[in-house]
Design a protein around this motif. Structure first.
Motif, PDB file in Angstrom:
ATOM      1  N   GLN A 184       1.029  -1.043   0.200  1.00 22.86           N
ATOM      2  CA  GLN A 184      -0.103  -0.142  -0.011  1.00 22.86           C
ATOM      3  C   GLN A 184       0.842   1.356  -0.105  1.00 22.86           C
ATOM      4  N   PHE A 185       1.076   2.474  -0.847  1.00 21.51           N
ATOM      5  CA  PHE A 185       1.054   3.655  -0.922  1.00 21.51           C
ATOM      6  C   PHE A 185       0.267   4.020  -0.787  1.00 21.51           C
ATOM      7  N   SER A 186       0.728   6.190  -0.589  1.00 24.16           N
ATOM      8  CA  SER A 186      -0.501   6.765  -1.204  1.00 24.16           C
ATOM      9  C   SER A 186       0.529   8.297  -1.083  1.00 24.16           C
ATOM     10  N   ASP A 187       0.018   8.914  -1.945  1.00 24.00           N
ATOM     11  CA  ASP A 187       0.925  10.502  -1.820  1.00 24.00           C
ATOM     12  C   ASP A 187      -0.042  11.153  -2.927  1.00 24.00           C
ATOM     13  N   SER A 188      -0.036  12.587  -2.250  1.00 21.11           N
ATOM     14  CA  SER A 188      -1.231  13.456  -2.545  1.00 21.11           C
ATOM     15  C   SER A 188      -0.012  14.206  -3.911  1.00 21.11           C
ATOM     16  N   CYS A 189      -1.033  15.210  -5.217  1.00 20.63           N
ATOM     17  CA  CYS A 189      -0.303  15.504  -5.834  1.00 20.63           C
ATOM     18  C   CYS A 189      -0.865  16.924  -6.289  1.00 20.63           C
ATOM     19  N   TRP A 205      -7.391  10.727 -13.927  1.00 16.72           N
ATOM     20  CA  TRP A 205      -7.868  10.004 -15.054  1.00 16.72           C
ATOM     21  C   TRP A 205      -7.557  10.323 -16.046  1.00 16.72           C
ATOM     22  N   GLU A 206      -8.301  10.750 -17.054  1.00 22.00           N
ATOM     23  CA  GLU A 206      -7.395  10.713 -18.169  1.00 22.00           C
ATOM     24  C   GLU A 206      -5.946  10.428 -18.545  1.00 22.00           C
ATOM     25  N   THR A 207      -5.395  10.665 -18.109  1.00 27.30           N
ATOM     26  CA  THR A 207      -3.515  10.956 -18.323  1.00 27.30           C
ATOM     27  C   THR A 207      -3.380   9.366 -18.190  1.00 27.30           C
ATOM     28  N   CYS A 208      -4.097   8.290 -16.777  1.00 27.22           N
ATOM     29  CA  CYS A 208      -3.380   7.780 -16.385  1.00 27.22           C
ATOM     30  C   CYS A 208      -3.897   6.466 -16.710  1.00 27.22           C
ATOM     31  N   LEU A 218      -8.890   7.710  -5.648  1.00 24.40           N
ATOM     32  CA  LEU A 218      -8.344   8.915  -6.255  1.00 24.40           C
ATOM     33  C   LEU A 218      -8.799   9.896  -4.864  1.00 24.40           C
ATOM     34  N   THR A 219      -8.961  11.175  -4.364  1.00 18.50           N
ATOM     35  CA  THR A 219      -9.753  11.384  -2.859  1.00 18.50           C
ATOM     36  C   THR A 219      -9.117  12.714  -3.373  1.00 18.50           C
ATOM     37  N   PRO A 220      -9.902  13.301  -3.798  1.00 17.19           N
ATOM     38  CA  PRO A 220     -10.193  15.138  -3.831  1.00 17.19           C
ATOM     39  C   PRO A 220      -9.574  15.885  -2.367  1.00 17.19           C
ATOM     40  N   GLU A 221      -9.084  16.903  -2.809  1.00 14.39           N
ATOM     41  CA  GLU A 221      -8.449  17.355  -1.323  1.00 14.39           C
ATOM     42  C   GLU A 221      -7.958  18.729  -1.317  1.00 14.39           C
ATOM     43  N   VAL A 222      -8.183  19.658  -0.525  1.00  9.96           N
ATOM     44  CA  VAL A 222      -7.661  21.159  -0.980  1.00  9.96           C
ATOM     45  C   VAL A 222      -7.195  21.674  -2.317  1.00  9.96           C
ATOM     46  N   ASN A 223      -6.993  22.987  -3.224  1.00 12.76           N
ATOM     47  CA  ASN A 223      -6.288  23.004  -3.851  1.00 12.76           C
ATOM     48  C   ASN A 223      -6.370  22.570  -4.872  1.00 12.76           C
ATOM     49  N   THR A 224      -6.788  21.805  -5.464  1.00 11.06           N
ATOM     50  CA  THR A 224      -6.417  20.935  -6.716  1.00 11.06           C
ATOM     51  C   THR A 224      -6.031  19.647  -6.461  1.00 11.06           C
ATOM     52  N   LYS A 225      -5.747  19.449  -5.305  1.00 12.90           N
ATOM     53  CA  LYS A 225      -4.301  18.452  -5.168  1.00 12.90           C
ATOM     54  C   LYS A 225      -5.970  17.287  -4.811  1.00 12.90           C
ATOM     55  N   THR A 226      -4.887  15.797  -5.206  1.00  9.63           N
ATOM     56  CA  THR A 226      -5.313  14.571  -5.043  1.00  9.63           C
ATOM     57  C   THR A 226      -4.699  13.541  -4.324  1.00  9.63           C
ATOM     58  N   LYS A 227      -5.371  13.120  -3.430  1.00 10.74           N
ATOM     59  CA  LYS A 227      -4.829  11.792  -2.291  1.00 10.74           C
ATOM     60  C   LYS A 227      -5.165  10.861  -3.703  1.00 10.74           C
ATOM     61  N   ILE A 228      -3.584   9.804  -3.431  1.00 10.66           N
ATOM     62  CA  ILE A 228      -3.539   8.900  -5.096  1.00 10.66           C
ATOM     63  C   ILE A 228      -3.701   7.492  -3.492  1.00 10.66           C
ATOM     64  N   SER A 242       0.546  13.090 -14.245  1.00  9.68           N
ATOM     65  CA  SER A 242      -0.837  13.766 -13.852  1.00  9.68           C
ATOM     66  C   SER A 242      -0.530  15.278 -13.319  1.00  9.68           C
ATOM     67  N   GLU A 243       0.966  15.682 -12.795  1.00  6.42           N
ATOM     68  CA  GLU A 243       1.340  16.956 -11.900  1.00  6.42           C
ATOM     69  C   GLU A 243       1.339  17.828 -13.208  1.00  6.42           C
ATOM     70  N   GLU A 244       2.413  16.892 -14.482  1.00  8.20           N
ATOM     71  CA  GLU A 244       2.603  17.312 -15.425  1.00  8.20           C
ATOM     72  C   GLU A 244       1.862  17.961 -16.547  1.00  8.20           C
ATOM     73  N   ALA A 245       0.638  17.132 -16.758  1.00 14.37           N
ATOM     74  CA  ALA A 245      -0.565  16.989 -17.180  1.00 14.37           C
ATOM     75  C   ALA A 245      -1.956  17.941 -16.897  1.00 14.37           C
ATOM     76  N   GLN A 246      -1.166  18.198 -15.675  1.00 15.44           N
ATOM     77  CA  GLN A 246      -2.186  19.427 -15.180  1.00 15.44           C
ATOM     78  C   GLN A 246      -2.135  20.485 -15.454  1.00 15.44           C
ATOM     79  N   GLY A 247      -0.714  21.164 -15.064  1.00 15.11           N
ATOM     80  CA  GLY A 247       0.420  21.889 -15.750  1.00 15.11           C
ATOM     81  C   GLY A 247      -0.031  22.577 -16.778  1.00 15.11           C
TER      82      GLY A 247
END
Length: 155
Positions: free
Chosen positions: A14-19, A27-30, A101-111, A148-153
């Motif tokens: 199990q691994f988790s991180d925010s982006c 979803w669209e990217t991956c 995928l769990t939305p967080e504040v300021n367009t961040k998402t926990k994966i 995903s961060e590259e695509a969001q940028g």
């Protein structure tokens, strides 16, 4: 019943991180184009998808090792979660991966990315391939975040 008991004792990786990307961008990217090889370094390509990233879609992971592994998607909720699972070695083993995928504040998402082995040979496979599976799961998550961060940028 023995197979069920063996499946239950396997501890998944199990691994988790925010982006800094939205669930929609991740979803669209991956996932939406079924090009898992773009983020999973063990997959050479996805073969014969029966559909898009939706419940019941079947496909074959053509692994860089040469193996071809049948896979089915389930519990798919677009922009939220999916599970991919399948048998291998004549059904004596199985794998199960879940991405949330769990939305967080300021367009961040926990994966959250969880992957594990089960079936009769699940414990043996966990001992034999555990480090590689753990590393692959962690790298897969890191790749999802980077892409995903590259695509969001670019939006």
């Amino acid at each position: 019943n023995l197979q069920k008991k063996a499946t239950l004792i396997i501890m998944p990786y199990q691994f988790s991180d925010s982006c800094t990307a939205t669930p929609e961008t991740i979803w669209e990217t991956c996932f939406s184009d079924m090009k898992w090889e773009s983020w999973d370094s063990d997959v050479q390509e996805v073969l014969e998808p029966s559909g898009g990233c939706e419940n019941g879609t079947t496909f074959v992971f053509h692994m860089k090792s040469g193996q071809k592994i049948l896979c089915t998607l389930q519990d798919v909720i677009k922009n939220e979660t999916l599970t991919f699972k399948g048998p291998f070695l004549g059904g004596t083993g199985s794998f199960n991966g879940t991405i949330r995928l769990t939305p967080e504040v300021n367009t961040k998402t926990k994966i959250d990315y969880t992957f594990g082995f089960g079936g009769l040979i699940g414990p043996i496979l966990t001992l034999a391939a555990g480090k590689a599976a753990s590393k692959g799961t962690k790298e897969g998550l890191e790749n999802m975040i980077r892409m995903s961060e590259e695509a969001q940028g670019k939006k």
